[in-house]
Design a protein around this motif. Structure first.
Motif, PDB file in Angstrom:
ATOM      1  N   ARG A  27       0.793  -1.140   0.049  1.00  0.00           N
ATOM      2  CA  ARG A  27      -0.259  -0.438   0.211  1.00  0.00           C
ATOM      3  C   ARG A  27       1.101   1.273   0.068  1.00  0.00           C
ATOM      4  O   ARG A  27       0.549   2.651  -0.399  1.00  0.00           O
ATOM      5  CB  ARG A  27      -0.885  -0.376   0.637  1.00  0.00           C
ATOM      6  CG  ARG A  27      -2.190  -1.137   0.973  1.00  0.00           C
ATOM      7  CD  ARG A  27      -3.182  -1.079   2.000  1.00  0.00           C
ATOM      8  NE  ARG A  27      -3.518   0.584   1.963  1.00  0.00           N
ATOM      9  CZ  ARG A  27      -3.939   0.832   2.790  1.00  0.00           C
ATOM     10  NH1 ARG A  27      -4.603   0.019   4.419  1.00  0.00           N
ATOM     11  NH2 ARG A  27      -4.854   2.549   2.763  1.00  0.00           N
ATOM     12  N   HIS A  59       3.324   5.085  -3.724  1.00  0.00           N
ATOM     13  CA  HIS A  59       3.176   6.449  -3.576  1.00  0.00           C
ATOM     14  C   HIS A  59       4.460   6.808  -3.344  1.00  0.00           C
ATOM     15  O   HIS A  59       4.673   8.457  -3.669  1.00  0.00           O
ATOM     16  CB  HIS A  59       2.146   7.024  -2.206  1.00  0.00           C
ATOM     17  CG  HIS A  59       1.015   6.512  -1.835  1.00  0.00           C
ATOM     18  ND1 HIS A  59       0.153   6.851  -3.045  1.00  0.00           N
ATOM     19  CD2 HIS A  59       0.173   5.353  -1.331  1.00  0.00           C
ATOM     20  CE1 HIS A  59      -1.038   5.876  -2.544  1.00  0.00           C
ATOM     21  NE2 HIS A  59      -1.409   5.014  -1.670  1.00  0.00           N
ATOM     22  N   ALA A  91       5.186   7.248  -6.920  1.00  0.00           N
ATOM     23  CA  ALA A  91       5.297   8.912  -7.978  1.00  0.00           C
ATOM     24  C   ALA A  91       5.321   9.539  -7.215  1.00  0.00           C
ATOM     25  O   ALA A  91       5.911  10.765  -7.397  1.00  0.00           O
ATOM     26  CB  ALA A  91       3.894   8.501  -7.445  1.00  0.00           C
ATOM     27  N   ALA A  92       5.995  10.188  -5.735  1.00  0.00           N
ATOM     28  CA  ALA A  92       7.132  10.792  -4.958  1.00  0.00           C
ATOM     29  C   ALA A  92       8.603  10.979  -5.904  1.00  0.00           C
ATOM     30  O   ALA A  92       9.199  11.659  -6.165  1.00  0.00           O
ATOM     31  CB  ALA A  92       6.931  10.238  -3.504  1.00  0.00           C
ATOM     32  N   ALA A 126       5.928  11.038  -0.725  1.00  0.00           N
ATOM     33  CA  ALA A 126       4.854  10.287  -0.798  1.00  0.00           C
ATOM     34  C   ALA A 126       4.093   9.638   0.699  1.00  0.00           C
ATOM     35  O   ALA A 126       2.360   9.792  -0.050  1.00  0.00           O
ATOM     36  CB  ALA A 126       6.275   9.300  -0.044  1.00  0.00           C
ATOM     37  N   HIS A 130       2.584  13.046   1.358  1.00  0.00           N
ATOM     38  CA  HIS A 130       0.852  13.575   0.569  1.00  0.00           C
ATOM     39  C   HIS A 130       0.551  13.243  -0.246  1.00  0.00           C
ATOM     40  O   HIS A 130      -1.228  13.128  -0.307  1.00  0.00           O
ATOM     41  CB  HIS A 130       1.945  14.585   0.056  1.00  0.00           C
ATOM     42  CG  HIS A 130       0.960  15.255  -1.515  1.00  0.00           C
ATOM     43  ND1 HIS A 130      -0.064  16.300  -0.952  1.00  0.00           N
ATOM     44  CD2 HIS A 130       1.183  15.599  -2.693  1.00  0.00           C
ATOM     45  CE1 HIS A 130      -0.725  17.197  -2.019  1.00  0.00           C
ATOM     46  NE2 HIS A 130       0.504  16.034  -3.251  1.00  0.00           N
ATOM     47  N   PHE A 131       1.058  12.139  -1.175  1.00  0.00           N
ATOM     48  CA  PHE A 131       0.554  11.312  -1.962  1.00  0.00           C
ATOM     49  C   PHE A 131      -0.324  10.255  -0.831  1.00  0.00           C
ATOM     50  O   PHE A 131      -1.927  10.325  -1.786  1.00  0.00           O
ATOM     51  CB  PHE A 131       1.211  10.564  -2.943  1.00  0.00           C
ATOM     52  CG  PHE A 131       1.566  11.506  -4.244  1.00  0.00           C
ATOM     53  CD1 PHE A 131       0.937  12.743  -4.751  1.00  0.00           C
ATOM     54  CD2 PHE A 131       3.417  11.586  -4.749  1.00  0.00           C
ATOM     55  CE1 PHE A 131       1.838  13.918  -5.655  1.00  0.00           C
ATOM     56  CE2 PHE A 131       4.103  12.292  -5.340  1.00  0.00           C
ATOM     57  CZ  PHE A 131       3.105  13.263  -6.096  1.00  0.00           C
ATOM     58  N   ALA A 132       0.183   9.616  -0.053  1.00  0.00           N
ATOM     59  CA  ALA A 132      -1.190   8.649   0.655  1.00  0.00           C
ATOM     60  C   ALA A 132      -1.941   9.108   1.241  1.00  0.00           C
ATOM     61  O   ALA A 132      -2.266   8.377   1.766  1.00  0.00           O
ATOM     62  CB  ALA A 132       0.711   7.720   0.849  1.00  0.00           C
ATOM     63  N   SER A 167      -2.244  17.335   3.576  1.00  0.00           N
ATOM     64  CA  SER A 167      -1.890  16.479   2.491  1.00  0.00           C
ATOM     65  C   SER A 167      -1.175  17.485   2.101  1.00  0.00           C
ATOM     66  O   SER A 167      -0.449  17.578   1.362  1.00  0.00           O
ATOM     67  CB  SER A 167      -3.248  16.050   1.646  1.00  0.00           C
ATOM     68  OG  SER A 167      -2.322  15.402   0.418  1.00  0.00           O
TER      69      SER A 167
END
Length: 144
Positions: A23, A27, A30-31, A69, A71-73, A114
């Protein structure tokens, strides 16, 4: 290849052990891609190297990648979805576990948290960022 992995991400933030690495890794990926665009291929490659030329910069970029990460998660990791909304807190009220009081995050609170991680990542990475945020950019120095 990202600068951090799930284990390192867990070192930066208190992430419940029940949350599986699977999980977290999307993220982190992406980061890593976003941070690489911010600082460019050469700086990112140096940071991921076994012995980076600038160890302080490499550590800063790992920190920035972890914040990015997060932020994205945030919408996935810091949330428990229920039929009533996003869980903010749950506590027992009274004795004998008779009542449980539940509070939920508002959409604005989730966005604000976020956004805070995004701003932190940008601030950490800013000294290493390319002039216009693209790997092909030329750095322009203005004197005077």
């Amino acid at each position: 290849m990202p600068l951090i992995n799930a284990a390192k991400f867990r070192e930066y933030f208190k992430i419940n052990a029940d949350i599986k690495d699977s999980r977290l890794t999307p993220h982190i990926g992406a980061a890593a891609r976003r941070l690489k665009k911010w600082v460019g291929d050469a700086v990112y490659a140096d940071a991921v190297a076994e012995a980076p030329q600038d160890a302080d910069r490499a550590e800063d970029l790992k920190n920035a990648e972890a914040a990015l990460a997060m932020h994205f998660a945030m919408l996935g990791l810091n949330t428990e979805l229920t039929l009533s909304g996003v869980l903010k807190s749950r506590k027992e009220v009274g004795s004998q576990n008779a009542n449980i009081q539940t509070t939920y995050l508002t959409p604005a609170e989730v966005r604000q948290l976020s956004q805070g991680y995004l701003e932190l990542a940008e601030e950490i990475a800013r000294p290493y960022a390319l002039a216009d945020g693209t790997p092909e950019a030329e750095v322009v120095v203005v004197l005077g």
